[in-house]
Design a protein around this motif. Structure first.
Motif, PDB file in Angstrom:
ATOM      1  N   ARG A   1       3.555-132.434  22.559  1.00 41.63           N
ATOM      2  CA  ARG A   1       4.071-132.561  21.195  1.00 41.63           C
ATOM      3  C   ARG A   1       3.027-131.891  20.314  1.00 41.63           C
ATOM      4  O   ARG A   1       1.832-132.146  20.450  1.00 41.63           O
ATOM      5  CB  ARG A   1       4.199-134.033  20.793  1.00 41.63           C
ATOM      6  CG  ARG A   1       5.185-134.787  21.602  1.00 41.63           C
ATOM      7  CD  ARG A   1       6.533-134.667  20.980  1.00 41.63           C
ATOM      8  NE  ARG A   1       7.521-135.343  21.815  1.00 41.63           N
ATOM      9  CZ  ARG A   1       8.779-135.395  21.528  1.00 41.63           C
ATOM     10  NH1 ARG A   1       9.225-134.830  20.432  1.00 41.63           N
ATOM     11  NH2 ARG A   1       9.625-136.000  22.317  1.00 41.63           N
TER      12      ARG A   1
ATOM     13  N   ALA B   1       1.934-130.224  16.308  1.00 39.44           N
ATOM     14  CA  ALA B   1       2.130-129.952  14.886  1.00 39.44           C
ATOM     15  C   ALA B   1       1.688-128.512  14.724  1.00 39.44           C
ATOM     16  O   ALA B   1       0.678-128.097  15.294  1.00 39.44           O
ATOM     17  CB  ALA B   1       1.286-130.890  14.041  1.00 39.44           C
TER      18      ALA B   1
ATOM     19  N   ARG C   1       7.263-148.002  17.341  1.00 43.89           N
ATOM     20  CA  ARG C   1       8.696-148.092  17.028  1.00 43.89           C
ATOM     21  C   ARG C   1       9.420-148.963  18.048  1.00 43.89           C
ATOM     22  O   ARG C   1      10.274-149.767  17.692  1.00 43.89           O
ATOM     23  CB  ARG C   1       9.318-146.704  16.979  1.00 43.89           C
ATOM     24  CG  ARG C   1       8.953-145.927  15.752  1.00 43.89           C
ATOM     25  CD  ARG C   1       9.613-144.569  15.751  1.00 43.89           C
ATOM     26  NE  ARG C   1       9.236-143.832  14.566  1.00 43.89           N
ATOM     27  CZ  ARG C   1       9.116-142.528  14.516  1.00 43.89           C
ATOM     28  NH1 ARG C   1       9.345-141.786  15.594  1.00 43.89           N
ATOM     29  NH2 ARG C   1       8.776-141.935  13.397  1.00 43.89           N
TER      30      ARG C   1
ATOM     31  N   VAL D   1      -0.423-133.232  19.224  1.00 41.34           N
ATOM     32  CA  VAL D   1      -0.264-134.569  18.658  1.00 41.34           C
ATOM     33  C   VAL D   1       0.479-135.490  19.629  1.00 41.34           C
ATOM     34  O   VAL D   1       1.066-136.491  19.231  1.00 41.34           O
ATOM     35  CB  VAL D   1       0.461-134.524  17.281  1.00 41.34           C
ATOM     36  CG1 VAL D   1      -0.393-133.822  16.239  1.00 41.34           C
ATOM     37  CG2 VAL D   1       1.827-133.879  17.411  1.00 41.34           C
ATOM     38  N   THR D   2       0.412-135.141  20.910  1.00 38.00           N
ATOM     39  CA  THR D   2       1.112-135.927  21.931  1.00 38.00           C
ATOM     40  C   THR D   2       0.685-137.391  21.891  1.00 38.00           C
ATOM     41  O   THR D   2       1.529-138.297  21.901  1.00 38.00           O
ATOM     42  CB  THR D   2       0.852-135.336  23.334  1.00 38.00           C
ATOM     43  OG1 THR D   2       1.272-133.964  23.331  1.00 38.00           O
ATOM     44  CG2 THR D   2       1.601-136.100  24.408  1.00 38.00           C
TER      45      THR D   2
ATOM     46  N   LEU E   1       3.003-143.707  18.072  1.00 38.42           N
ATOM     47  CA  LEU E   1       4.053-143.977  17.102  1.00 38.42           C
ATOM     48  C   LEU E   1       5.333-144.458  17.790  1.00 38.42           C
ATOM     49  O   LEU E   1       5.974-145.407  17.336  1.00 38.42           O
ATOM     50  CB  LEU E   1       4.336-142.722  16.272  1.00 38.42           C
ATOM     51  CG  LEU E   1       5.382-142.849  15.183  1.00 38.42           C
ATOM     52  CD1 LEU E   1       4.990-143.909  14.165  1.00 38.42           C
ATOM     53  CD2 LEU E   1       5.590-141.509  14.495  1.00 38.42           C
ATOM     54  N   GLN E   2       5.672-143.827  18.906  1.00 38.75           N
ATOM     55  CA  GLN E   2       6.871-144.241  19.640  1.00 38.75           C
ATOM     56  C   GLN E   2       6.712-145.657  20.191  1.00 38.75           C
ATOM     57  O   GLN E   2       7.643-146.448  20.157  1.00 38.75           O
ATOM     58  CB  GLN E   2       7.184-143.257  20.778  1.00 38.75           C
ATOM     59  CG  GLN E   2       8.545-143.453  21.393  1.00 38.75           C
ATOM     60  CD  GLN E   2       9.669-143.316  20.378  1.00 38.75           C
ATOM     61  OE1 GLN E   2       9.701-142.399  19.580  1.00 38.75           O
ATOM     62  NE2 GLN E   2      10.596-144.264  20.402  1.00 38.75           N
TER      63      GLN E   2
ATOM     64  N   GLN F   1      -0.703-139.140  19.428  1.00 42.63           N
ATOM     65  CA  GLN F   1      -0.242-139.798  18.205  1.00 42.63           C
ATOM     66  C   GLN F   1       1.263-140.079  18.289  1.00 42.63           C
ATOM     67  O   GLN F   1       1.727-141.141  17.863  1.00 42.63           O
ATOM     68  CB  GLN F   1      -0.526-138.944  16.959  1.00 42.63           C
ATOM     69  CG  GLN F   1      -1.994-138.771  16.661  1.00 42.63           C
ATOM     70  CD  GLN F   1      -2.564-137.498  17.286  1.00 42.63           C
ATOM     71  OE1 GLN F   1      -2.223-137.112  18.389  1.00 42.63           O
ATOM     72  NE2 GLN F   1      -3.471-136.860  16.571  1.00 42.63           N
ATOM     73  N   TYR F   2       2.024-139.132  18.833  1.00 45.47           N
ATOM     74  CA  TYR F   2       3.468-139.317  18.983  1.00 45.47           C
ATOM     75  C   TYR F   2       3.753-140.495  19.911  1.00 45.47           C
ATOM     76  O   TYR F   2       4.612-141.321  19.616  1.00 45.47           O
ATOM     77  CB  TYR F   2       4.112-138.041  19.531  1.00 45.47           C
ATOM     78  CG  TYR F   2       5.584-138.206  19.797  1.00 45.47           C
ATOM     79  CD1 TYR F   2       6.510-138.092  18.761  1.00 45.47           C
ATOM     80  CD2 TYR F   2       6.056-138.504  21.067  1.00 45.47           C
ATOM     81  CE1 TYR F   2       7.865-138.268  18.985  1.00 45.47           C
ATOM     82  CE2 TYR F   2       7.404-138.683  21.305  1.00 45.47           C
ATOM     83  CZ  TYR F   2       8.303-138.568  20.268  1.00 45.47           C
ATOM     84  OH  TYR F   2       9.643-138.749  20.500  1.00 45.47           O
ATOM     85  N   GLN F   3       3.034-140.569  21.027  1.00 47.78           N
ATOM     86  CA  GLN F   3       3.253-141.670  21.968  1.00 47.78           C
ATOM     87  C   GLN F   3       2.895-143.012  21.331  1.00 47.78           C
ATOM     88  O   GLN F   3       3.598-144.005  21.531  1.00 47.78           O
ATOM     89  CB  GLN F   3       2.429-141.443  23.243  1.00 47.78           C
ATOM     90  CG  GLN F   3       2.955-140.306  24.081  1.00 47.78           C
ATOM     91  CD  GLN F   3       1.998-139.891  25.203  1.00 47.78           C
ATOM     92  OE1 GLN F   3       0.806-140.174  25.155  1.00 47.78           O
ATOM     93  NE2 GLN F   3       2.537-139.210  26.197  1.00 47.78           N
TER      94      GLN F   3
END
Length: 179
Positions: A11, A13, A47, A36-37, A43-44, A39-41
């Motif tokens: 992922r 940016a 969520r 940003v892998t 955030l996921q 940070q994405y993980q």
């Protein structure tokens, strides 16, 4: 998403800036990619956790809410609709006196203020619902930030009507047996 030469998916940016000649003509572009892998993980995962907690709260038989310091609803579970006829979307961002004017929660205002002052409180009360009045146990718990400052409170309502009816029946039975 960017796939690396080795097949790994990342992922990213990205940003781009034009490269201009001295005459101002665009002759190229500078691309900057940031992975940003992680940070994405993160955030996921947050969520997913939020969705799980919301599902658990919605499954509870009594109302559950989170208020900020000004008494605005930050979260309400689906039970509010079953008990009060108000959908969560109608309550979020509104103050409790706007959303539930005339409902039993306004009788809890002094206890909510105590919770906002940092005190955990449990009390019995009567809550009017669409199905009629219910005997309830209300827990008010301060919501604290990472530094320990109170930023709001949680309200958890448990329907204890059946328990109260059983206690009343037992007391009546005991009185009759003594007479």
């Amino acid at each position: 998403i960017l796939q690396a030469r080795d097949g790994q998916v990342h992922r990213i940016a990205d940003s781009a800036a034009p490269i201009r000649s001295t005459s101002g003509e665009i002759v190229g572009v500078v691309l900057v990619f940031t992975d940003v892998t992680e940070q994405y993980q993160t955030l996921q995962a947050l969520r997913d956790r939020e969705a799980q907690l919301s599902s658990m709260a919605d499954a509870l038989p009594g109302p559950v809410a989170r208020l900020d310091r000004e008494g605005r609803y930050l979260f309400v579970n689906a039970t509010y609709e079953r008990w009060c006829g108000l959908r969560p979307q109608e309550m979020l961002g509104r103050r409790r006196d706007e959303a539930l004017a005339g409902h039993a929660i306004e009788r809890l205002a002094p206890q909510i203020e105590r919770a906002l002052a940092g005190e955990s409180i449990t009390l019995d009360s009567v809550a009017p619902t669409l199905q009629g009045p219910r005997q309830v146990m209300v827990a008010l718990v301060p919501d604290r930030d990472a530094q320990g400052a109170v930023v709001g409170c949680f309200i958890v309502v448990t329907d204890i009507t059946v328990r109260k009816q059983a206690e009343d029946a037992l007391r009546l039975s005991e009185r009759k047996s003594r007479a």
